[in-house]
Scaffold this motif. Sequence first.
Motif, PDB file in Angstrom:
ATOM      1  N   VAL A   1       0.855  -1.171   0.000  1.00 18.23           N
ATOM      2  CA  VAL A   1       0.000   0.000   0.000  1.00 18.23           C
ATOM      3  C   VAL A   1       0.895   1.226   0.000  1.00 18.23           C
ATOM      4  O   VAL A   1       1.882   1.283   0.738  1.00 18.23           O
ATOM      5  CB  VAL A   1      -0.920   0.018   1.245  1.00 18.23           C
ATOM      6  N   ARG A   2       0.570   2.194  -0.819  1.00 15.99           N
ATOM      7  CA  ARG A   2       1.303   3.453  -0.866  1.00 15.99           C
ATOM      8  C   ARG A   2       0.396   4.539  -0.309  1.00 15.99           C
ATOM      9  O   ARG A   2      -0.775   4.624  -0.670  1.00 15.99           O
ATOM     10  CB  ARG A   2       1.695   3.782  -2.295  1.00 15.99           C
ATOM     11  N   VAL A  24      -4.585   9.432   1.389  1.00 23.56           N
ATOM     12  CA  VAL A  24      -5.078   8.539   0.345  1.00 23.56           C
ATOM     13  C   VAL A  24      -4.180   7.308   0.346  1.00 23.56           C
ATOM     14  O   VAL A  24      -2.953   7.421   0.301  1.00 23.56           O
ATOM     15  CB  VAL A  24      -5.035   9.226  -1.041  1.00 23.56           C
ATOM     16  N   ALA A  25      -4.790   6.137   0.429  1.00 28.08           N
ATOM     17  CA  ALA A  25      -4.051   4.876   0.371  1.00 28.08           C
ATOM     18  C   ALA A  25      -4.316   4.226  -0.979  1.00 28.08           C
ATOM     19  O   ALA A  25      -5.449   4.140  -1.416  1.00 28.08           O
ATOM     20  CB  ALA A  25      -4.489   3.962   1.503  1.00 28.08           C
ATOM     21  N   GLN A  26      -3.239   3.774  -1.627  1.00 27.36           N
ATOM     22  CA  GLN A  26      -3.368   3.154  -2.937  1.00 27.36           C
ATOM     23  C   GLN A  26      -2.666   1.806  -2.908  1.00 27.36           C
ATOM     24  O   GLN A  26      -1.517   1.705  -2.478  1.00 27.36           O
ATOM     25  CB  GLN A  26      -2.733   4.055  -3.999  1.00 27.36           C
ATOM     26  N   LEU A  27      -3.346   0.776  -3.359  1.00 27.80           N
ATOM     27  CA  LEU A  27      -2.765  -0.553  -3.412  1.00 27.80           C
ATOM     28  C   LEU A  27      -1.801  -0.605  -4.587  1.00 27.80           C
ATOM     29  O   LEU A  27      -2.174  -0.323  -5.726  1.00 27.80           O
ATOM     30  CB  LEU A  27      -3.863  -1.614  -3.579  1.00 27.80           C
ATOM     31  N   THR A  28      -0.552  -0.922  -4.300  1.00 26.30           N
ATOM     32  CA  THR A  28       0.435  -1.041  -5.369  1.00 26.30           C
ATOM     33  C   THR A  28       0.473  -2.488  -5.813  1.00 26.30           C
ATOM     34  O   THR A  28       0.175  -3.401  -5.051  1.00 26.30           O
ATOM     35  CB  THR A  28       1.835  -0.616  -4.884  1.00 26.30           C
ATOM     36  N   SER A  29       0.845  -2.704  -7.041  1.00 27.96           N
ATOM     37  CA  SER A  29       0.904  -4.073  -7.540  1.00 27.96           C
ATOM     38  C   SER A  29       2.123  -4.762  -6.958  1.00 27.96           C
ATOM     39  O   SER A  29       3.150  -4.152  -6.719  1.00 27.96           O
ATOM     40  CB  SER A  29       0.978  -4.075  -9.065  1.00 27.96           C
TER      41      SER A  29
END
Length: 190
Positions: A1-2, A24-29
């Motif tokens: 997660v970024r 904001v949390a973004q799921l990274t691959s």
Amino acid sequence: VRFAVVSEGERGLLGVGYTPAKVVAQLTSTPADAPASDEPGTPAAQLRELLERVCTAVGAPCAIRITEDETTLFATLSGPELGLVIGKRGHTIDAIQYLANAVLWRGREEERKDVVVDAAGYRERRRSSLENLADRAASEALLTRKPVALEPMTAVERKIVHVHLADRGDVETSSDGTEPNRHVVVAPAG
């Protein structure tokens, strides 16, 4: 997660004017690395056994996922007590990684791979933090036209700073001091 901080929020005065932080949390691959073989005697199996023993000894049993590519064996740890595994400023996880590299390849004839041990995305967060620090130091060095000394770092962390600033033509980097107080100096080019 970024994670990205949208706004830091306000503390307010005695609770008046309080504004919560927005993140904001973004799921990274995840990397497309192949899962490593867990056959007994393989480097991946030995790495798993070593990490299980170390994590249990420090009081942080965790799940271990091991993947590999052509040059690197990655171990990703997950669990509730990973702060114990990471340690203050990452010293514990760096020591575990160093130990894993030393133990795993001692006396082996096969081609050696680097071992990278990560816990809860610590390595990526630290890399991002060091790159931001390097950029701020470069800006300060250009603004003041004087060298800027960064905090003492491990060799791995110093390399991240050197590589990040290497493509810039306006600053140059060097390492100064002796271990454990060796640090990066960012100076205007020329």
